[in-house]
Each structure stands twice: as structure tokens, then as C-alpha cells.
Design a protein around this motif. Sequence first.
Motif, PDB file in Angstrom:
ATOM      1  N   PRO A 175      79.088 -60.114 -29.637  1.00 20.90           N
ATOM      2  CA  PRO A 175      78.354 -59.608 -30.715  1.00 20.90           C
ATOM      3  C   PRO A 175      79.206 -58.151 -31.479  1.00 20.90           C
ATOM      4  O   PRO A 175      78.935 -58.000 -32.554  1.00 20.90           O
ATOM      5  N   VAL A 176      79.757 -57.558 -30.583  1.00 26.52           N
ATOM      6  CA  VAL A 176      80.269 -56.242 -31.174  1.00 26.52           C
ATOM      7  C   VAL A 176      81.378 -56.849 -32.064  1.00 26.52           C
ATOM      8  O   VAL A 176      81.669 -56.403 -33.068  1.00 26.52           O
ATOM      9  N   TYR A 177      82.359 -57.714 -31.586  1.00 25.22           N
ATOM     10  CA  TYR A 177      83.555 -58.423 -32.410  1.00 25.22           C
ATOM     11  C   TYR A 177      82.978 -58.673 -33.717  1.00 25.22           C
ATOM     12  O   TYR A 177      83.648 -58.719 -34.880  1.00 25.22           O
ATOM     13  N   ASP A 178      81.952 -59.422 -33.693  1.00 26.16           N
ATOM     14  CA  ASP A 178      81.312 -59.971 -34.981  1.00 26.16           C
ATOM     15  C   ASP A 178      80.889 -59.091 -35.892  1.00 26.16           C
ATOM     16  O   ASP A 178      81.252 -59.125 -37.115  1.00 26.16           O
ATOM     17  N   GLU A 179      80.288 -57.887 -35.498  1.00 24.78           N
ATOM     18  CA  GLU A 179      80.090 -56.623 -36.096  1.00 24.78           C
ATOM     19  C   GLU A 179      81.254 -56.125 -36.852  1.00 24.78           C
ATOM     20  O   GLU A 179      81.179 -55.937 -38.069  1.00 24.78           O
ATOM     21  N   VAL A 180      82.057 -56.048 -36.269  1.00 29.33           N
ATOM     22  CA  VAL A 180      83.454 -55.316 -36.500  1.00 29.33           C
ATOM     23  C   VAL A 180      84.071 -56.345 -37.581  1.00 29.33           C
ATOM     24  O   VAL A 180      84.559 -55.712 -38.565  1.00 29.33           O
ATOM     25  N   GLU A 181      83.939 -57.613 -37.455  1.00 27.14           N
ATOM     26  CA  GLU A 181      84.595 -58.636 -38.159  1.00 27.14           C
ATOM     27  C   GLU A 181      83.988 -58.553 -39.660  1.00 27.14           C
ATOM     28  O   GLU A 181      84.532 -58.675 -40.773  1.00 27.14           O
ATOM     29  N   LYS A 182      82.627 -58.545 -39.549  1.00 27.64           N
ATOM     30  CA  LYS A 182      81.708 -58.341 -40.817  1.00 27.64           C
ATOM     31  C   LYS A 182      82.216 -57.236 -41.532  1.00 27.64           C
ATOM     32  O   LYS A 182      82.463 -57.184 -42.685  1.00 27.64           O
ATOM     33  N   ILE A 183      82.494 -56.158 -41.028  1.00 30.18           N
ATOM     34  CA  ILE A 183      83.203 -54.981 -41.638  1.00 30.18           C
ATOM     35  C   ILE A 183      84.445 -55.183 -42.342  1.00 30.18           C
ATOM     36  O   ILE A 183      84.596 -54.977 -43.518  1.00 30.18           O
ATOM     37  N   CYS A 184      85.235 -55.644 -41.467  1.00 29.49           N
ATOM     38  CA  CYS A 184      86.688 -56.309 -41.906  1.00 29.49           C
ATOM     39  C   CYS A 184      86.313 -56.990 -43.271  1.00 29.49           C
ATOM     40  O   CYS A 184      87.071 -56.723 -44.290  1.00 29.49           O
ATOM     41  N   LYS A 185      85.757 -58.023 -43.030  1.00 29.54           N
ATOM     42  CA  LYS A 185      85.294 -58.911 -44.318  1.00 29.54           C
ATOM     43  C   LYS A 185      84.979 -58.468 -45.773  1.00 29.54           C
ATOM     44  O   LYS A 185      85.254 -58.729 -46.803  1.00 29.54           O
ATOM     45  N   LYS A 186      83.928 -57.464 -45.293  1.00 28.87           N
ATOM     46  CA  LYS A 186      83.399 -56.802 -46.480  1.00 28.87           C
ATOM     47  C   LYS A 186      84.560 -56.065 -47.187  1.00 28.87           C
ATOM     48  O   LYS A 186      84.722 -55.756 -48.707  1.00 28.87           O
ATOM     49  N   ILE A 187      85.332 -55.321 -46.424  1.00 29.85           N
ATOM     50  CA  ILE A 187      86.312 -54.310 -47.077  1.00 29.85           C
ATOM     51  C   ILE A 187      87.379 -55.217 -47.712  1.00 29.85           C
ATOM     52  O   ILE A 187      88.003 -55.028 -48.778  1.00 29.85           O
ATOM     53  N   GLU A 188      87.892 -56.266 -46.963  1.00 30.99           N
ATOM     54  CA  GLU A 188      88.826 -57.364 -47.435  1.00 30.99           C
ATOM     55  C   GLU A 188      88.459 -57.842 -48.907  1.00 30.99           C
ATOM     56  O   GLU A 188      89.237 -58.110 -49.808  1.00 30.99           O
ATOM     57  N   ALA A 189      87.149 -58.042 -48.987  1.00 31.21           N
ATOM     58  CA  ALA A 189      86.604 -58.508 -50.308  1.00 31.21           C
ATOM     59  C   ALA A 189      86.372 -57.549 -51.533  1.00 31.21           C
ATOM     60  O   ALA A 189      86.128 -58.116 -52.712  1.00 31.21           O
ATOM     61  N   GLU A 190      86.606 -56.134 -51.074  1.00 33.44           N
ATOM     62  CA  GLU A 190      86.652 -55.383 -52.260  1.00 33.44           C
ATOM     63  C   GLU A 190      87.704 -55.337 -53.380  1.00 33.44           C
ATOM     64  O   GLU A 190      88.847 -55.652 -52.776  1.00 33.44           O
ATOM     65  N   LYS A 218      79.291 -41.482 -42.911  1.00 29.35           N
ATOM     66  CA  LYS A 218      79.292 -42.325 -44.274  1.00 29.35           C
ATOM     67  C   LYS A 218      79.726 -43.742 -43.834  1.00 29.35           C
ATOM     68  O   LYS A 218      79.364 -44.566 -44.846  1.00 29.35           O
ATOM     69  N   ILE A 219      80.671 -43.665 -42.782  1.00 28.50           N
ATOM     70  CA  ILE A 219      81.010 -45.037 -42.678  1.00 28.50           C
ATOM     71  C   ILE A 219      80.298 -45.694 -41.778  1.00 28.50           C
ATOM     72  O   ILE A 219      79.496 -45.248 -40.879  1.00 28.50           O
ATOM     73  N   PRO A 220      80.549 -47.154 -41.517  1.00 30.21           N
ATOM     74  CA  PRO A 220      79.623 -47.855 -40.397  1.00 30.21           C
ATOM     75  C   PRO A 220      79.962 -47.314 -39.073  1.00 30.21           C
ATOM     76  O   PRO A 220      81.093 -47.023 -38.738  1.00 30.21           O
ATOM     77  N   VAL A 221      78.913 -47.292 -38.175  1.00 32.09           N
ATOM     78  CA  VAL A 221      79.072 -47.058 -36.894  1.00 32.09           C
ATOM     79  C   VAL A 221      78.869 -48.088 -35.707  1.00 32.09           C
ATOM     80  O   VAL A 221      77.824 -48.801 -36.194  1.00 32.09           O
ATOM     81  N   VAL A 222      79.715 -48.549 -34.863  1.00 35.09           N
ATOM     82  CA  VAL A 222      79.411 -49.842 -34.197  1.00 35.09           C
ATOM     83  C   VAL A 222      79.419 -49.328 -32.813  1.00 35.09           C
ATOM     84  O   VAL A 222      80.331 -48.660 -32.147  1.00 35.09           O
ATOM     85  N   GLU A 223      78.371 -49.739 -31.998  1.00 33.05           N
ATOM     86  CA  GLU A 223      78.265 -49.516 -30.755  1.00 33.05           C
ATOM     87  C   GLU A 223      79.015 -50.542 -29.864  1.00 33.05           C
ATOM     88  O   GLU A 223      78.564 -51.585 -29.645  1.00 33.05           O
ATOM     89  N   ALA A 224      80.127 -50.074 -29.490  1.00 30.43           N
ATOM     90  CA  ALA A 224      81.165 -51.039 -28.929  1.00 30.43           C
ATOM     91  C   ALA A 224      81.345 -50.943 -27.322  1.00 30.43           C
ATOM     92  O   ALA A 224      82.183 -51.600 -26.657  1.00 30.43           O
ATOM     93  N   GLY A 225      80.386 -50.229 -26.748  1.00 24.96           N
ATOM     94  CA  GLY A 225      80.310 -50.178 -25.254  1.00 24.96           C
ATOM     95  C   GLY A 225      80.406 -51.264 -24.380  1.00 24.96           C
ATOM     96  O   GLY A 225      80.871 -51.558 -23.449  1.00 24.96           O
ATOM     97  N   PRO A 226      79.612 -52.434 -24.933  1.00 21.66           N
ATOM     98  CA  PRO A 226      79.643 -53.792 -24.218  1.00 21.66           C
ATOM     99  C   PRO A 226      80.890 -54.163 -24.146  1.00 21.66           C
ATOM    100  O   PRO A 226      81.101 -55.241 -23.093  1.00 21.66           O
ATOM    101  N   ILE A 227      81.877 -53.858 -24.974  1.00 23.98           N
ATOM    102  CA  ILE A 227      83.445 -54.535 -24.686  1.00 23.98           C
ATOM    103  C   ILE A 227      83.706 -53.966 -23.463  1.00 23.98           C
ATOM    104  O   ILE A 227      84.667 -55.036 -22.507  1.00 23.98           O
ATOM    105  N   LEU A 228      83.569 -53.011 -23.058  1.00 19.84           N
ATOM    106  CA  LEU A 228      84.188 -52.133 -21.647  1.00 19.84           C
ATOM    107  C   LEU A 228      83.810 -53.196 -20.360  1.00 19.84           C
ATOM    108  O   LEU A 228      84.735 -53.194 -19.489  1.00 19.84           O
ATOM    109  N   TYR A 229      82.916 -54.048 -20.665  1.00 21.17           N
ATOM    110  CA  TYR A 229      82.669 -54.997 -19.055  1.00 21.17           C
ATOM    111  C   TYR A 229      83.532 -56.111 -19.098  1.00 21.17           C
ATOM    112  O   TYR A 229      83.613 -56.741 -18.059  1.00 21.17           O
ATOM    113  N   ARG A 230      84.431 -56.320 -20.378  1.00 28.54           N
ATOM    114  CA  ARG A 230      85.161 -57.619 -20.083  1.00 28.54           C
ATOM    115  C   ARG A 230      84.566 -58.923 -19.963  1.00 28.54           C
ATOM    116  O   ARG A 230      85.176 -59.713 -19.251  1.00 28.54           O
ATOM    117  N   ILE A 231      83.468 -58.884 -20.374  1.00 30.05           N
ATOM    118  CA  ILE A 231      82.636 -60.161 -20.318  1.00 30.05           C
ATOM    119  C   ILE A 231      82.584 -60.693 -21.645  1.00 30.05           C
ATOM    120  O   ILE A 231      81.698 -60.088 -22.706  1.00 30.05           O
TER     121      ILE A 231
END
Lengths: 165, 104
Positions: B89-104, B70-83
Motif C-alpha cells: 500500500p505504501v508503494y502504491d501511494e508513492v507510485e500514485k504521486i509519481c504518476k501524477k507528477i509524470e502527467a504534469e 505543501k508536498i504530499p506526506v506518505v507514512e512509509a513505516g510499514p515498509i520497514l517490516y520487509r513484509i
Amino acid sequence: MLTATKKGLFADDAVFISSQSDKEAVIREVYQKLLDRGYVKGDFIEHILERENKYPTGIDTSPISKDLPNVAIPHTEGEFVNTRMIVPIELTHPIKFNNMIEPDKELDVKFLFMILNNDPEGQANILAQIMDFLNSTPVDQLTKLFNLKSTNEIYEFMADHFKQD
Amino acid sequence: MARQIKLVAACGAGVNSSHQIKDAVEAEMKKRGHNVKCDAVMIKDVNEDLLNDYDAYLTIAKTDLAFTPKIPVVEAGPILYRIPAMAQPVYDEVEKICKKIEAE
């Protein structure tokens, strides 16, 4: 184990070159030696094989360099190992592993960094250190590493080039 | 500060990949000014009950769950490359979720 030379995350008696032709065979071969040397526990083998089949650990290195062969980082839970180290394993023949990020895709893998980690919280993340090593070591140096002829040369290379925290 | 956002990262052994993602996401979200806590667990322990305690679920791979979270799922695998270019893009997606929750 008493006679092993260690530097950081590496030990000179935990480096291997394997001519096996599939992933289960190479993991079994290495497991037996790690068990004899006290680095892992008896039930390590069933768990590492189960993990590898369910949640594969192959890493597609093409984002780092198109010229770099793929690697894999087989590992299992900390309760089945007795130490915190990286076991480098050169594969004489590339072996198929499935991709960690896209498990339905197969990769030809030339080198393994098996991770033994009984303390995941404690120190700098081992996988992050491996990725930093792959990103920061020039491709020609890594290619040399992946084709070294003796385990002692591999140990020396890792001890010299792997940034230790 | 806005309420703490709770994330959970899962991988096969719960040892290496999930901890790397936890460390990276916590550090990057802190840098971006969000109050984020991320737990690292084994995939086999992920079920609907567990996810009820979290705001988003960070996966390594497109692993099939037996249920639809029921909660957002983020594919975070690309973070593992340390590039950085792969992780952003993964951080941006996580941040979008943070902002949405903070606005509630």
C-alpha cells in the motif's frame, strides 16, 4: 577489543543480558561496557537517550507472529560510534519502549538489537537485515534466543543464524 | 523518460530507517518504471525550505512537524517490516504521486 571474537556484525564481548527495569537504565548499563571496549564514544549516551525519547525504536512484532515478543532497535547517529555492528541485549524482564511507527503507543519489549552504524551508505542496510532475520527465523527458534541463559549462547546463535552479507 | 521524481525520507538518526526506506522505494519504483531519487535525512533537519526541493516526504511515524508540508506526506513505516503485503500500500501511494507528477 583485541581478544574479542567476531563474526559478521557480532562480537562476543558485545552481547548482554540485562535485568534492568527501564529503558534508560539498560541503555546506560550497556553503554558503559561498550565504551570500555571502544565500540562507542563518550557522547553516545546522551544522543542515544535523546533519540529514544524523541524518536522511539520499539518494533511491534505482531505482524510477523502473534507469538513473538516485541523488540527494539535503539541507535543514534554514526558520528558517536566507532564501528558497524549489532549488539544483542536480552531483557530478563520485559521493558516498555514506545513504538517506532506509532510513537504514542507503548510496547513490552523482550530483546534489543542495538545498532552501531558509522557507515549507513556503505553496505546492506542493517535494519533490513534484522527484519529479514526476524521474518525468516522460525518463531520457536526466536523464542529460544530471547530466553537463552548466557551471552555466549546468544552470540553463538546470532553468529549461526543471522544471514551475513 | 519522465523527469526524475525527488523524494525525501526522514528518521530520528538519519542512519537506519530512512536509508532502508530510501533503498526500498528507489528499487520498487525503478521496477515499476519510474525515475525516482530518494534522499535520507534526520527529522530535525526537515523544514519548509528543505521540503521545497522535493516532490514528496516519506515519514516513519506520525511525527508532528511544526508546519504543514505543501508536498504530499506518505507514512512509509510499514515498509520497514520487509513484509510485501505491508509494503505494497505504501508503494502504491508513492507510485500514485509519481504518476501524477509524470502527467504534469
